[in-house]
Motif scaffolding. Structure first.
Motif, PDB file in Angstrom:
ATOM      1  N   PRO A   1       0.797  -1.233   0.000  1.00  0.00           N
ATOM      2  CA  PRO A   1       0.000   0.000   0.000  1.00  0.00           C
ATOM      3  C   PRO A   1       0.832   1.288   0.000  1.00  0.00           C
ATOM      4  O   PRO A   1       0.415   2.283  -0.582  1.00  0.00           O
ATOM      5  N   SER A   2       2.032   1.267   0.610  1.00  0.00           N
ATOM      6  CA  SER A   2       2.850   2.479   0.572  1.00  0.00           C
ATOM      7  C   SER A   2       3.936   2.407  -0.498  1.00  0.00           C
ATOM      8  O   SER A   2       4.819   3.255  -0.544  1.00  0.00           O
ATOM      9  N   GLY A   3       3.880   1.388  -1.358  1.00  0.00           N
ATOM     10  CA  GLY A   3       4.770   1.327  -2.508  1.00  0.00           C
ATOM     11  C   GLY A   3       5.983   0.438  -2.406  1.00  0.00           C
ATOM     12  O   GLY A   3       6.781   0.373  -3.328  1.00  0.00           O
ATOM     13  N   GLN A   4       6.179  -0.265  -1.294  1.00  0.00           N
ATOM     14  CA  GLN A   4       7.357  -1.116  -1.137  1.00  0.00           C
ATOM     15  C   GLN A   4       7.215  -2.408  -1.945  1.00  0.00           C
ATOM     16  O   GLN A   4       6.109  -2.892  -2.168  1.00  0.00           O
ATOM     17  N   PRO A   5       8.335  -2.996  -2.385  1.00  0.00           N
ATOM     18  CA  PRO A   5       8.278  -4.226  -3.176  1.00  0.00           C
ATOM     19  C   PRO A   5       7.829  -5.445  -2.357  1.00  0.00           C
ATOM     20  O   PRO A   5       8.472  -5.809  -1.374  1.00  0.00           O
ATOM     21  N   VAL A   6       6.722  -6.040  -2.775  1.00  0.00           N
ATOM     22  CA  VAL A   6       6.224  -7.296  -2.213  1.00  0.00           C
ATOM     23  C   VAL A   6       6.469  -8.363  -3.277  1.00  0.00           C
ATOM     24  O   VAL A   6       5.964  -8.256  -4.400  1.00  0.00           O
ATOM     25  N   LEU A   7       7.232  -9.373  -2.937  1.00  0.00           N
ATOM     26  CA  LEU A   7       7.596 -10.416  -3.891  1.00  0.00           C
ATOM     27  C   LEU A   7       6.433 -11.368  -4.119  1.00  0.00           C
ATOM     28  O   LEU A   7       5.847 -11.879  -3.155  1.00  0.00           O
ATOM     29  N   ASP A   8       6.109 -11.609  -5.384  1.00  0.00           N
ATOM     30  CA  ASP A   8       5.046 -12.552  -5.722  1.00  0.00           C
ATOM     31  C   ASP A   8       5.390 -13.925  -5.157  1.00  0.00           C
ATOM     32  O   ASP A   8       6.530 -14.383  -5.292  1.00  0.00           O
ATOM     33  N   GLY A   9       4.433 -14.559  -4.513  1.00  0.00           N
ATOM     34  CA  GLY A   9       4.635 -15.886  -3.943  1.00  0.00           C
ATOM     35  C   GLY A   9       5.036 -15.881  -2.482  1.00  0.00           C
ATOM     36  O   GLY A   9       5.099 -16.937  -1.862  1.00  0.00           O
ATOM     37  N   SER A  10       5.311 -14.705  -1.919  1.00  0.00           N
ATOM     38  CA  SER A  10       5.652 -14.647  -0.490  1.00  0.00           C
ATOM     39  C   SER A  10       4.466 -15.120   0.329  1.00  0.00           C
ATOM     40  O   SER A  10       3.320 -14.817  -0.001  1.00  0.00           O
ATOM     41  N   ILE A  11       4.734 -15.869   1.387  1.00  0.00           N
ATOM     42  CA  ILE A  11       3.630 -16.382   2.211  1.00  0.00           C
ATOM     43  C   ILE A  11       3.194 -15.372   3.262  1.00  0.00           C
ATOM     44  O   ILE A  11       2.133 -15.519   3.864  1.00  0.00           O
ATOM     45  N   ALA A  12       4.006 -14.340   3.467  1.00  0.00           N
ATOM     46  CA  ALA A  12       3.636 -13.214   4.329  1.00  0.00           C
ATOM     47  C   ALA A  12       4.606 -12.084   4.035  1.00  0.00           C
ATOM     48  O   ALA A  12       5.711 -12.315   3.530  1.00  0.00           O
ATOM     49  N   TRP A  13       4.177 -10.872   4.328  1.00  0.00           N
ATOM     50  CA  TRP A  13       5.091  -9.734   4.250  1.00  0.00           C
ATOM     51  C   TRP A  13       4.750  -8.752   5.350  1.00  0.00           C
ATOM     52  O   TRP A  13       3.621  -8.686   5.810  1.00  0.00           O
ATOM     53  N   LEU A  14       5.781  -8.034   5.788  1.00  0.00           N
ATOM     54  CA  LEU A  14       5.626  -7.018   6.825  1.00  0.00           C
ATOM     55  C   LEU A  14       6.288  -5.741   6.326  1.00  0.00           C
ATOM     56  O   LEU A  14       7.472  -5.761   5.989  1.00  0.00           O
ATOM     57  N   GLU A  15       5.527  -4.673   6.284  1.00  0.00           N
ATOM     58  CA  GLU A  15       6.112  -3.377   5.943  1.00  0.00           C
ATOM     59  C   GLU A  15       6.569  -2.736   7.246  1.00  0.00           C
ATOM     60  O   GLU A  15       5.789  -2.615   8.192  1.00  0.00           O
ATOM     61  N   CYS A  16       7.848  -2.374   7.312  1.00  0.00           N
ATOM     62  CA  CYS A  16       8.471  -1.974   8.571  1.00  0.00           C
ATOM     63  C   CYS A  16       9.251  -0.674   8.426  1.00  0.00           C
ATOM     64  O   CYS A  16       9.615  -0.271   7.328  1.00  0.00           O
ATOM     65  N   SER A  17       9.553  -0.088   9.570  1.00  0.00           N
ATOM     66  CA  SER A  17      10.538   0.988   9.656  1.00  0.00           C
ATOM     67  C   SER A  17      11.638   0.498  10.590  1.00  0.00           C
ATOM     68  O   SER A  17      11.386  -0.276  11.512  1.00  0.00           O
ATOM     69  N   VAL A  18      12.856   0.939  10.333  1.00  0.00           N
ATOM     70  CA  VAL A  18      13.987   0.530  11.166  1.00  0.00           C
ATOM     71  C   VAL A  18      13.920   1.289  12.486  1.00  0.00           C
ATOM     72  O   VAL A  18      13.874   2.514  12.508  1.00  0.00           O
ATOM     73  N   GLU A  19      13.884   0.540  13.586  1.00  0.00           N
ATOM     74  CA  GLU A  19      13.860   1.124  14.935  1.00  0.00           C
ATOM     75  C   GLU A  19      15.257   1.287  15.500  1.00  0.00           C
ATOM     76  O   GLU A  19      15.539   2.267  16.179  1.00  0.00           O
ATOM     77  N   ALA A  20      16.110   0.294  15.268  1.00  0.00           N
ATOM     78  CA  ALA A  20      17.457   0.329  15.838  1.00  0.00           C
ATOM     79  C   ALA A  20      18.372  -0.560  15.012  1.00  0.00           C
ATOM     80  O   ALA A  20      17.921  -1.475  14.319  1.00  0.00           O
ATOM     81  N   GLU A  21      19.654  -0.265  15.116  1.00  0.00           N
ATOM     82  CA  GLU A  21      20.676  -1.081  14.462  1.00  0.00           C
ATOM     83  C   GLU A  21      21.850  -1.182  15.425  1.00  0.00           C
ATOM     84  O   GLU A  21      22.281  -0.176  15.988  1.00  0.00           O
ATOM     85  N   HIS A  22      22.321  -2.414  15.632  1.00  0.00           N
ATOM     86  CA  HIS A  22      23.390  -2.661  16.585  1.00  0.00           C
ATOM     87  C   HIS A  22      24.542  -3.373  15.883  1.00  0.00           C
ATOM     88  O   HIS A  22      24.326  -4.415  15.266  1.00  0.00           O
TER      89      HIS A  22
END
Length: 179
Positions: free
Chosen positions: A114-135
């Motif tokens: 819905p916000s334009g990110q690439p969803v791969l055909d055949g994926s069994i689930a997808w999550l649109e996310c924002s990065v919260e932290a990186e370690h």
């Protein structure tokens, strides 16, 4: 030395090859983290098998990206990324997006979230996310991401990775309860 009837190698300190070999015995699912880059909104992505849930409230997941990855820095700067959980029939997609090169998406079918990110055909689930932290963690980055949107699909089971080989989950039928 035996454990439950199986022979076991002698213990040793974990050099890189021994460590990789030991960890390869843990089956993992496979995800592809995708996003868009540049003025032309080109799709980019990387294959990951170090993916896990972190928290239900808030909805957080994590994955690891190699420090030498040229794709992760591009995805890191995106407002949103999409974690695509691959189905058992998506080995070719996983391999295509695991390689290096500028056009990893050639021949990989996808559509927009819905916000334009690439969803791969055949994926069994997808999550649109924002990065919260990186370690920083050794030769990888541990990324924690917050899910904002998701969708699931019925049908195919997950694509698995075990001992450097792709596979699929075959459920064992549950016996009927005694009558």
């Amino acid at each position: 030395m035996t454990v439950t009837g199986r022979s076991q190698a002698a213990p040793r300190r974990p050099d890189a090859n021994a460590f990789r070999s030991a960890l390869s015995r843990f089956a993992t699912g496979v995800v592809v983290v995708t996003g868009l880059t540049g003025a032309d909104a080109r799709p980019v992505g990387l294959t990951v098998n170090s993916f896990t849930s972190v928290s239900l409230d808030p909805p957080l997941v994590s994955f690891c990206a190699g420090r030498t990855s040229r794709t992760w820095p591009v995805l890191r700067d995106s407002e949103r990324i999409c974690v695509n959980i691959l189905g058992a029939r998506q080995e070719a997609t996983s391999r295509a997006l695991a390689r290096s090169g500028p056009d990893k998406f050639a021949g990989v079918p996808w559509s927009h979230s819905p916000s334009g990110q690439p969803v791969l055909d055949g994926s069994i689930a997808w999550l649109e996310c924002s990065v919260e932290a990186e370690h920083p963690a050794g030769d990888h980055h541990i990324v924690v991401a917050r899910a904002h949107l998701l969708a699931t699909a019925d049908g195919d089971g997950p694509l698995l990775y075990h001992r450097s080989t792709y596979g699929r989950f075959v459920p064992t039928p549950t016996p009927a309860p005694p009558t």
